[in-house]
Write a protein that holds these residues in place. Structure first.
Motif, PDB file in Angstrom:
ATOM      1  N   GLY A 109     -55.045  31.256 -37.163  1.00  0.00           N
ATOM      2  CA  GLY A 109     -54.830  29.993 -36.475  1.00  0.00           C
ATOM      3  C   GLY A 109     -53.496  29.364 -36.824  1.00  0.00           C
ATOM      4  N   ASP A 235     -54.821  21.225 -30.691  1.00  0.00           N
ATOM      5  CA  ASP A 235     -55.256  22.279 -31.617  1.00  0.00           C
ATOM      6  C   ASP A 235     -56.756  22.491 -31.376  1.00  0.00           C
ATOM      7  OD1 ASP A 235     -56.085  23.899 -33.628  1.00  0.00           O
ATOM      8  OD2 ASP A 235     -55.150  22.768 -35.262  1.00  0.00           O
ATOM      9  N   GLN A 238     -60.666  25.142 -33.762  1.00  0.00           N
ATOM     10  CA  GLN A 238     -62.054  25.002 -34.224  1.00  0.00           C
ATOM     11  C   GLN A 238     -62.968  24.417 -33.145  1.00  0.00           C
ATOM     12  OE1 GLN A 238     -64.457  23.171 -38.063  1.00  0.00           O
ATOM     13  NE2 GLN A 238     -62.408  23.910 -38.348  1.00  0.00           N
ATOM     14  N   LYS A 264     -59.904  31.135 -34.230  1.00  0.00           N
ATOM     15  CA  LYS A 264     -61.290  31.277 -34.738  1.00  0.00           C
ATOM     16  C   LYS A 264     -62.233  32.102 -33.856  1.00  0.00           C
ATOM     17  CE  LYS A 264     -61.481  28.037 -38.439  1.00  0.00           C
ATOM     18  NZ  LYS A 264     -60.392  27.051 -38.494  1.00  0.00           N
TER      19      LYS A 264
END
Ligand SMILES: *Cc1c(COP(=O)(O)O)cnc(C)c1O
Length: 422
Positions: A109, A235, A238, A264
């Motif tokens: 990531g 972002d 997650q 992820k």
């Protein structure tokens, strides 16, 4: 002394919370070397949204390996890559009216974040990046500069420059408008804030404690970026790949970010893979200007493609996630009403929910209790005070019920004792 304490660096952390040796994994279950079964509500911190060894994904990978499919290829064209690009364009981007090119970065990531920051600075010719309190974006130097957590920042041992921090949605409570504050600081030529090239933000802060940005806040932030000529980077490493119920976490807000980072759960089965999605006009790289040996992992392309085709051709999966999320919400609301708002607070959205305790010590004890009951669940937050429920999205109603029961028992045993003592 075990081989781990003898040989493995002290930097290991999850292994300290869950000190056993895992051997096998299937669906929502992990099995240790004594064949003890655990429900996995850590799920690779969001890297295992589809559970362990999902049969469809595993078969796709086995077939590819058996046929001598290309494993490593730098950024050469491969059949596995073109199939992934087509599936991502046809079934993820187009139905959502999103138009992005994909940059395959190094496989973690933080590699995607570094690429996004580097490209934004190059395009705008400005050094500053705006990021938020409690944001987490990785631990390489560029990403950790944008990360709030002092534990991670202090590991850098160099000055972490060219990032300005602003209060996240709700940071000063519901009454305070952090966007109005940012607007004023950016509009005032004497505020001392150099105009950022980009804004980097999570829609739900994963490591930061499941703080949620409201749709209205995200829409306002997108407008603020336009007004001040800053790029908006979401972002979604997650919160993306279905964790909040939709493929991209920002879909309910309707915003169209300039760039999106994914990693992820993108490979869908725990293989390393990361991409930077960017508006075509922003693709201003020179060939090889940003590089890396492991850009584009063909095994990950194969499993990511299989996941898109298995889970994302219609909205059945999203609906199932919403149902499981409602199950979590209901359980957490019961716990909050039992213990009272002053002791517990529900955080997050979708299957990215948690319960905030008074302090990290209590949350840690609840996680340990749960582990004793065969449930693996971690804590997050600025003081690690949030017990973070991250079950695989593929979990069944009864498996989730069983996990929530173990979790509730852990809360009752730790908090109940604590409250009786006061
Ligand atoms: C995990 C994470 C990262 C960093 O990913 P790595 O693979 O650990 O480098 C960045 N941003 C967010 C929101 C994350 O959750």
């Amino acid at each position: 002394m075990t081989i781990y304490s003898e040989m493995e660096s002290a930097v290991q952390c999850y292994a300290r919370s869950f000190p056993t040796e895992f051997n096998r994994a299937q669906g929502v279950f992990l099995f240790d070397s004594n064949n003890r079964q655990y429900l996995d509500f850590l799920a690779g911190a969001g890297a295992l949204n589809y559970g362990h060894n999902h049969p469809v994904l595993k078969q796709a990978l086995l077939n590819y390996i058996a046929a001598d499919g290309v494993t490593h290829s730098l950024d050469l064209h491969t059949v596995a890559k073109s199939r992934f690009l087509e599936a991502f364009r046809n079934h993820i981007l187009r139905p959502r009216q999103l138009d992005y090119r994909l940059q395959f970065t190094g496989p973690t990531g933080t590699n995607a974040i570094e690429a996004a920051l580097k490209l934004a600075r190059k395009i705008k010719g400005r050094r500053n990046i705006l990021s938020f309190t409690n944001g987490f974006h990785g631990v390489t130097l560029g990403s950790v500069a944008a990360t709030g957590n002092s534990h991670h920042r202090s590991g850098a041992q160099v000055s972490l420059n060219d990032v300005v921090r602003m209060p996240y949605c709700g940071y000063f409570g519901d009454q305070s408008d952090s966007l109005a504050m940012i607007e004023q600081l950016l509009s005032d030529p004497s505020s001392g804030i150099d105009l950022p090239a980009a804004v980097l933000v999570e829609t739900v802060q994963g490591e930061g404690g499941l703080n949620v940005a409201s749709d209205i806040w995200l829409q306002g932030l997108a407008r603020l970026c336009k007004r001040h000529d800053m790029l908006l980077i979401i972002d979604d490493i997650q919160a993306g790949c279905g964790r909040t119920g939709t493929f991209f976490s920002f879909e309910p807000s309707g915003i169209k970010p300039d760039m999106v980072t994914l990693s992820k759960s993108l490979s869908a089965c725990g293989l390393p893979m990361a991409v930077l999605c960017l508006r075509p006009e922003l693709d201003q790289w020179q060939p090889g200007e940003h590089n890396g040996t492991f850009r584009g992992n063909n095994y990950a392309f194969v499993t990511a493609t299989a996941a898109i085709q298995h889970f994302w051709l219609d909205d059945n999966f999203s609906r199932a996630v919403a149902q499981r999320a409602a199950q979590v919400t209901q359980c957490f609301q019961q716990l909050v009403s039992h213990f009272g708002n002053e002791h517990l607070r529900r955080k997050g959205r979708g299957l990215m929910q948690g319960l905030e305790c008074r302090d990290g010590e209590l949350a840690g004890r609840i996680s340990q209790q749960a582990f004793d009951k065969g449930l693996i669940i971690e804590t997050a937050g600025n003081r690690r005070q949030v017990v973070k429920c991250f079950c695989p999205l593929t979990i069944s109603e009864s498996e989730l019920g069983a996990g929530l029961e173990r979790l509730s028992e852990s809360f009752h045993s730790v908090l109940g004792k604590q409250l009786r003592r006061v």
